[in-house]
Design a protein around this motif. Structure first.
Motif, PDB file in Angstrom:
ATOM      1  N   LYS A   1       1.870  -2.833   9.143  1.00  0.00           N
ATOM      2  CA  LYS A   1       2.675  -1.874   9.131  1.00  0.00           C
ATOM      3  C   LYS A   1       4.037  -2.593   9.356  1.00  0.00           C
TER       4      LYS A   1
ATOM      5  N   TYR B   1       8.968   2.113   7.557  1.00  0.00           N
ATOM      6  CA  TYR B   1       8.367   0.353   7.292  1.00  0.00           C
ATOM      7  C   TYR B   1       8.058   0.558   5.826  1.00  0.00           C
TER       8      TYR B   1
ATOM      9  N   GLU C   1      -6.939  -2.243  11.529  1.00  0.00           N
ATOM     10  CA  GLU C   1      -7.838  -2.858  10.646  1.00  0.00           C
ATOM     11  C   GLU C   1      -7.991  -2.206   9.492  1.00  0.00           C
TER      12      GLU C   1
ATOM     13  N   SER D   1      -4.266  12.662   2.174  1.00  0.00           N
ATOM     14  CA  SER D   1      -3.667  11.071   2.367  1.00  0.00           C
ATOM     15  C   SER D   1      -3.878  10.340   3.045  1.00  0.00           C
ATOM     16  N   ASN D   2      -4.371  11.138   4.383  1.00  0.00           N
ATOM     17  CA  ASN D   2      -4.804  10.041   5.619  1.00  0.00           C
ATOM     18  C   ASN D   2      -6.007  10.563   5.747  1.00  0.00           C
TER      19      ASN D   2
ATOM     20  N   GLY E   1       4.648   3.191   2.037  1.00  0.00           N
ATOM     21  CA  GLY E   1       5.871   2.791   2.953  1.00  0.00           C
ATOM     22  C   GLY E   1       6.300   3.954   3.468  1.00  0.00           C
ATOM     23  N   GLY E   2       6.844   4.599   4.860  1.00  0.00           N
ATOM     24  CA  GLY E   2       7.791   5.512   5.623  1.00  0.00           C
ATOM     25  C   GLY E   2       9.440   4.906   5.620  1.00  0.00           C
TER      26      GLY E   2
ATOM     27  N   VAL F   1      -4.307  -4.108   6.913  1.00  0.00           N
ATOM     28  CA  VAL F   1      -3.054  -3.901   7.596  1.00  0.00           C
ATOM     29  C   VAL F   1      -2.210  -3.770   8.581  1.00  0.00           C
TER      30      VAL F   1
ATOM     31  N   VAL G   1      -8.114   4.901  12.534  1.00  0.00           N
ATOM     32  CA  VAL G   1      -8.406   3.438  12.824  1.00  0.00           C
ATOM     33  C   VAL G   1      -8.246   2.814  13.438  1.00  0.00           C
TER      34      VAL G   1
ATOM     35  N   VAL H   1     -10.050   0.223   6.763  1.00  0.00           N
ATOM     36  CA  VAL H   1     -10.189   0.821   6.927  1.00  0.00           C
ATOM     37  C   VAL H   1     -10.430   1.419   5.112  1.00  0.00           C
TER      38      VAL H   1
ATOM     39  N   ASP I   1      -3.274   6.778   9.933  1.00  0.00           N
ATOM     40  CA  ASP I   1      -2.030   6.734  10.059  1.00  0.00           C
ATOM     41  C   ASP I   1      -1.140   7.706  11.520  1.00  0.00           C
TER      42      ASP I   1
ATOM     43  N   LEU J   1       1.079  -1.454   0.423  1.00  0.00           N
ATOM     44  CA  LEU J   1      -0.192   0.107   0.037  1.00  0.00           C
ATOM     45  C   LEU J   1       0.642   1.247   0.194  1.00  0.00           C
TER      46      LEU J   1
ATOM     47  N   SER K   1       1.312   7.789  12.509  1.00  0.00           N
ATOM     48  CA  SER K   1       3.199   7.307  13.163  1.00  0.00           C
ATOM     49  C   SER K   1       3.700   8.410  13.409  1.00  0.00           C
TER      50      SER K   1
ATOM     51  N   ARG L   1      -9.058   7.356  -0.428  1.00  0.00           N
ATOM     52  CA  ARG L   1      -8.257   8.150   0.087  1.00  0.00           C
ATOM     53  C   ARG L   1      -9.330   9.417  -0.200  1.00  0.00           C
TER      54      ARG L   1
HETATM   55  N1  LIG Z   1      -6.187   0.863   8.385  1.00  0.00           N
HETATM   56  C1  LIG Z   1      -5.630   1.479   6.636  1.00  0.00           C
HETATM   57  N2  LIG Z   1      -6.856   0.476   6.126  1.00  0.00           N
HETATM   58  C2  LIG Z   1      -6.741   1.250   4.907  1.00  0.00           C
HETATM   59  N3  LIG Z   1      -5.689   1.414   3.970  1.00  0.00           N
HETATM   60  C3  LIG Z   1      -4.560   1.822   4.856  1.00  0.00           C
HETATM   61  C4  LIG Z   1      -4.750   1.827   6.539  1.00  0.00           C
HETATM   62  N4  LIG Z   1      -3.434   2.122   6.861  1.00  0.00           N
HETATM   63  C5  LIG Z   1      -2.094   2.903   6.068  1.00  0.00           C
HETATM   64  N5  LIG Z   1      -3.659   2.509   4.508  1.00  0.00           N
HETATM   65  C6  LIG Z   1      -2.648   2.764   2.894  1.00  0.00           C
HETATM   66  O1  LIG Z   1      -1.771   2.936   3.450  1.00  0.00           O
HETATM   67  C7  LIG Z   1      -1.187   3.729   2.895  1.00  0.00           C
HETATM   68  C8  LIG Z   1       0.200   3.883   4.274  1.00  0.00           C
HETATM   69  O2  LIG Z   1      -0.270   3.878   5.193  1.00  0.00           O
HETATM   70  P1  LIG Z   1       0.212   5.462   6.603  1.00  0.00           P
HETATM   71  O3  LIG Z   1      -0.222   5.285   7.661  1.00  0.00           O
HETATM   72  O4  LIG Z   1      -0.426   7.007   6.088  1.00  0.00           O
HETATM   73  O5  LIG Z   1       1.529   5.538   6.619  1.00  0.00           O
HETATM   74  P2  LIG Z   1       2.883   6.010   5.862  1.00  0.00           P
HETATM   75  O6  LIG Z   1       1.897   7.245   5.239  1.00  0.00           O
HETATM   76  O7  LIG Z   1       3.318   6.800   7.220  1.00  0.00           O
HETATM   77  O8  LIG Z   1       3.907   5.577   5.327  1.00  0.00           O
HETATM   78  C9  LIG Z   1      -2.362   5.054   3.609  1.00  0.00           C
HETATM   79  O9  LIG Z   1      -2.360   6.157   3.079  1.00  0.00           O
HETATM   80  C10 LIG Z   1      -3.052   4.574   2.785  1.00  0.00           C
HETATM   81  O10 LIG Z   1      -3.497   4.093   1.388  1.00  0.00           O
END
Ligand SMILES: Nc1ncnc2c1ncn2[C@@H]1O[C@H](COP(=O)(O)OP(=O)(O)O)[C@@H](O)[C@H]1O
Ligand SMILES: [Mg+2]
Length: 293
Positions: free
Chosen positions: A49, A32, A98, A147-148, A28-29, A47, A81, A100, A159, A26, A161, A104
Motif C-alpha cells: 500500500k 493510497y 503478506e 470486500s475486506n 486503492g483508497g 501487497v 492479514v 492473503v 484492510d 489491486l 486502514s 474476496r
Molecule cells: N493482504 C492482502 N492480500 C490480498 N489482497 C489484498 C490484501 N490487502 C489488500 N488486498 C486487495 O486490495 C484491495 C484494497 O485493499 P484494502 O486494504 O481493502 O484497502 P482499501 O479498501 O482501503 O482501499 C482489497 O479489496 C483486496 O482486493
C-alpha cells in the motif's frame, strides 16, 4: 474520484522501490494505492500500500498509514492479514503486507450468490474468533464487510486502514467505515451510542448476512443525502427477511448482531457457542476438504 495525476500507474514489471516490483493494481483508497508486487526480500508476492504521489507530504495521509502500521504491529491473529515491514519516509511511503491468497467474499457472492452453510458457518466462526481476540488487545476494525474478507481456511480479515484502539474509537466525531455495513453508532457520531467492540459485531452480522442471503441486510442509502435516515436506512429499518431455507438459529443470531442497541448484540464468544451445534449438525462429508476441524 482521484485525479489521474494522483495515481502511480505502475505497470507490471515497474519498480515501486528497488526491492518491490509491481505485478498489478489491486485497488486503492483516497490516500493510497494497493499493488500486488514481487518482493526481493521475502522472495514472494506481497501487497504494497503506497501513498498516492500527491500525498507523500500530506500529514493526514501519513497519519492514516502510520495508524495502519500500528494496527498491523499490534494485531497478531491467524484470521487477520499480517504486516511485513513499512517505510514511512521519502517519496513513496508504504507498508508491505503478506498476500492473503483466495477470493474476496464480495467476489465470491457476486459469482456464486448465497454461500452454502458449510461456508457461511465457518466464516462466522472465523470472524468471531478475530473479534474475540480484538477485544483482548483493545482494538476495533470498524470496516468489516465482504470486500475486506478473504475466503481461505480460515477466512481472513484485511484492510486495517481505519482500525484503532477502542479508546480512540469511542470519542470519534465523524463517520467512519462503509455506509452499507455501518452500525447506527458509526452513522451518528457523538451519540446516543458510540463506536465500541459491539460495532464490529454488527459488521460481522452484516457481512455474514450478505453471505447467507446473497443480498445486503438493508436498503442502500443515498450517499449524497443530507438527511441521515435517507443516507443510512439501517437507522430505522429492520433487516430484510431471510430466504425461507435459512435455519432459524442463523436468523436469530444474525438479527441479534444487527440490533440497534450495541448492548443487545452478542459477544463474539457467544456467537461461537451458538454456532458450534449448527456446525456439528452439518453433513460431515461435505465439510471434508473445506477445512479440517
Ligand atoms: N493482504 C492482502 N492480500 C490480498 N489482497 C489484498 C490484501 N490487502 C489488500 N488486498 C486487495 O486490495 C484491495 C484494497 O485493499 P484494502 O486494504 O481493502 O484497502 P482499501 O479498501 O482501503 O482501499 C482489497 O479489496 C483486496 O482486493
Ligand atoms: Mg478494503
Amino acid at each position: 474520484m482521484t485525479r489521474p495525476e494522483d495515481e502511480w500507474g505502475f505497470q507490471a514489471g515497474a519498480p515501486i522501490t528497488p526491492e518491490l516490483t509491481a505485478m498489478r493494481l489491486l485497488g486503492g483508497g483516497s490516500a493510497y494505492e494497493a499493488y500486488l508486487a514481487f518482493d526481493e526480500i521475502t522472495y514472494a508476492p506481497v501487497v504494497v500500500k503506497v501513498v498516492r504521489p500527491g500525498q507523500a507530504g500530506d500529514a493526514t495521509s501519513l497519519r492514516g498509514l502510520r495508524r495502519e502500521v500500528e494496527a498491523l504491529a499490534t494485531i497478531n491473529h491467524p484470521g487477520v492479514v499480517r504486516g511485513l515491514r513499512h517505510h514511512l519516509e521519502g517519496e513513496r511511503p508504504h507498508v508491505v503486507l503478506e498476500e492473503v491468497d483466495g477470493p474476496r467474499l464480495s467476489s465470491l457472492i457476486r459469482r456464486q450468490g448465497p454461500l452454502p452453510p458449510q461456508q457461511y458457518v465457518a466464516l462466522a466462526m472465523d470472524l468471531a474468533s478475530v473479534l474475540h481476540y480484538l477485544r483482548h488487545v483493545g482494538w476495533v476494525h470498524l470496516d468489516i464487510k465482504p470486500s475486506n474478507v478473504i475466503m481461505g481456511a480460515p477466512a481472513r480479515l484485511i484492510d486495517l486502514s481505519v482500525a484503532r484502539p477502542v479508546e480512540a474509537a469511542r470519542p470519534l466525531t465523524y463517520e467512519i467505515g462503509t455506509d452499507a455495513y455501518m452500525p447506527p453508532e458509526q452513522c451518528v457520531p457523538g451519540g446516543p451510542q458510540v463506536p465500541d467492540f459491539a460495532s464490529d459485531v454488527w459488521g460481522l452480522g452484516a457481512t455474514v448476512y450478505h453471505a447467507v442471503t446473497g443480498y445486503r441486510p438493508f436498503d442502500e442509502g443515498d450517499p449524497d443525502a443530507e438527511d441521515r435516515i435517507r443516507r443510512y436506512p439501517q437507522l430505522v429499518d429492520p433487516p430484510y427477511e431471510f430466504p425461507d431455507r435459512t435455519p432459524p438459529q442463523i436468523v436469530d443470531l444474525l438479527v441479534s448482531t444487527l440490533d440497534a442497541d450495541p448492548a443487545a448484540r452478542p459477544a463474539p464468544h457467544q456467537i461461537s457457542e451458538l454456532l458450534a451445534p449448527v456446525m456439528e449438525a452439518l453433513p460431515r462429508a461435505r465439510l471434508g476438504g473445506l477445512r479440517a476441524r
